[in-house]
Write an enzyme that holds these catalytic residues in place. Sequence first.
Site, PDB file in Angstrom:
ATOM      1  N   CYS A 259       0.841  -1.198   0.000  1.00 22.79           N
ATOM      2  CA  CYS A 259       0.000   0.000   0.000  1.00 22.79           C
ATOM      3  C   CYS A 259       0.878   1.250   0.000  1.00 22.79           C
ATOM      4  O   CYS A 259       1.930   1.284  -0.660  1.00 22.79           O
ATOM      5  CB  CYS A 259      -0.968  -0.033   1.184  1.00 22.79           C
TER       6      CYS A 259
ATOM      7  N   ASP B   6      -3.208   1.005  10.359  1.00 22.90           N
ATOM      8  CA  ASP B   6      -4.357   1.897  10.599  1.00 22.90           C
ATOM      9  C   ASP B   6      -4.777   1.837  12.051  1.00 22.90           C
ATOM     10  O   ASP B   6      -5.214   2.830  12.628  1.00 22.90           O
ATOM     11  CB  ASP B   6      -5.508   1.538   9.675  1.00 22.90           C
TER      12      ASP B   6
HETATM   13  C1  RUB Z   1      -3.646   3.099   3.842  1.00 24.61           C
HETATM   14  C2  RUB Z   1      -2.910   2.073   4.620  1.00 24.61           C
HETATM   15  C3  RUB Z   1      -1.612   2.517   5.245  1.00 24.61           C
HETATM   16  C4  RUB Z   1      -1.890   2.984   6.677  1.00 24.61           C
HETATM   17  C5  RUB Z   1      -0.685   3.647   7.313  1.00 24.61           C
HETATM   18  O1  RUB Z   1      -4.954   2.680   3.503  1.00 24.61           O
HETATM   19  O2  RUB Z   1      -3.346   0.966   4.832  1.00 24.61           O
HETATM   20  O3  RUB Z   1      -0.709   1.449   5.306  1.00 24.61           O
HETATM   21  O4  RUB Z   1      -2.949   3.912   6.678  1.00 24.61           O
HETATM   22  O5  RUB Z   1      -0.343   4.810   6.612  1.00 24.61           O
HETATM   23  P1  RUB Z   1      -5.910   3.696   2.699  1.00 24.61           P
HETATM   24  P2  RUB Z   1       0.574   5.939   7.310  1.00 24.61           P
HETATM   25  O6  RUB Z   1      -5.231   4.023   1.416  1.00 24.61           O
HETATM   26  O7  RUB Z   1      -7.162   2.911   2.511  1.00 24.61           O
HETATM   27  O8  RUB Z   1      -6.109   4.916   3.567  1.00 24.61           O
HETATM   28  O9  RUB Z   1       1.837   5.242   7.696  1.00 24.61           O
HETATM   29  O10 RUB Z   1       0.777   6.965   6.235  1.00 24.61           O
HETATM   30  O11 RUB Z   1      -0.188   6.456   8.470  1.00 24.61           O
END
Ligand code: RUB
Length: 305
Positions: free
Chosen positions: A130, A199
């Site tokens: 992701c 998340d």
């Molecule tokens: C984003 C996702 C990321 C986490 C952590 O999912 O799963 O790995 O949110 O991100 P989506 P960060 O695209 O559905 O929001 O490290 O930037 O907080």
Amino acid sequence: MKDKDLDGMTFEDIARGIESMDIRGAAFIARAAALAIAKHVENFQGEGIDQFEDWVDKGKERLISTRPTAVSLENALRYVLKPGDDVESWKTSIEMRADEFIKRSHEAGKKIAEYGGKRIKDGDTVLTHCNSSLALGAVEYAFDQGKDVKVIATESRPKKQGYITVRYLAEKDIPVTLIVDSAVRYMIREVDQVYTGADTIASNGAVINKIGTSQIALCANEARVPFTVCAETYKFSQGTAFGELVTIEERDPSEIVDPADVRGVRIRNPVFDATPADYVDSIITEEGVIPPSSAYRILKEMFDY
Ligand code: RUB
């Protein structure tokens, strides 16, 4: 979209942006929610503390409804909305605490990049899934330290956030290879470490992150490749310590395929999954590198119960 793009947006613009995923990634969502609630209280036109409290609750509920899985959003609001005694002082406190939360989030991100970056060795190939600003921060830190680091990034169907990841890394001249999600087990033999974001982290150390994360963790476990999660402490879920289950967001099936192309077929689009603590080697927080079994301790310190 970046933090500075939020300045000109209204409360409702930000709420819609989170819903549509123009504003996405758990850390960014949390900062956006903090800023949005501060904008919301600026617009209060009623009178008295009771009406103000209703207005605050309305704003909070609207923001929480935008994305149900990322506890970062809820924890950001909990931090910002510490109750006040009268309208004016509560308003001022919300505005100050929103600024403070945003600053602390950026500072936590920098620390996590440093701690995570130090653990990436010269010559390592890191697989990521992701688009996690924190996991990428760690890779960038290692690269900036002069380490030879390569990244393998999954496409991350259906929304393909992996494209954001590979474009970001390519722009920084960090060598990056894009693969489809189903190629992870085949490619894992070339991987030294897996770094992802989160998340939500539950009190039992389970990590809730983009759908497919748990399959990657299984592959990493089978191949004895360390699996590391980068997450600020505000991604730890207090509710899970008291029996709540994390709601896994299911989004519109049309994100996967046009339903008209597969008539008569039920399509499901769960967008997060839970990786059990057994498959997670370390969680890198701004407080330091911890085993997933320390999640409950982090929660206890954070919420003082
Ligand atoms: C984003 C996702 C990321 C986490 C952590 O999912 O799963 O790995 O949110 O991100 P989506 P960060 O695209 O559905 O929001 O490290 O930037 O907080």
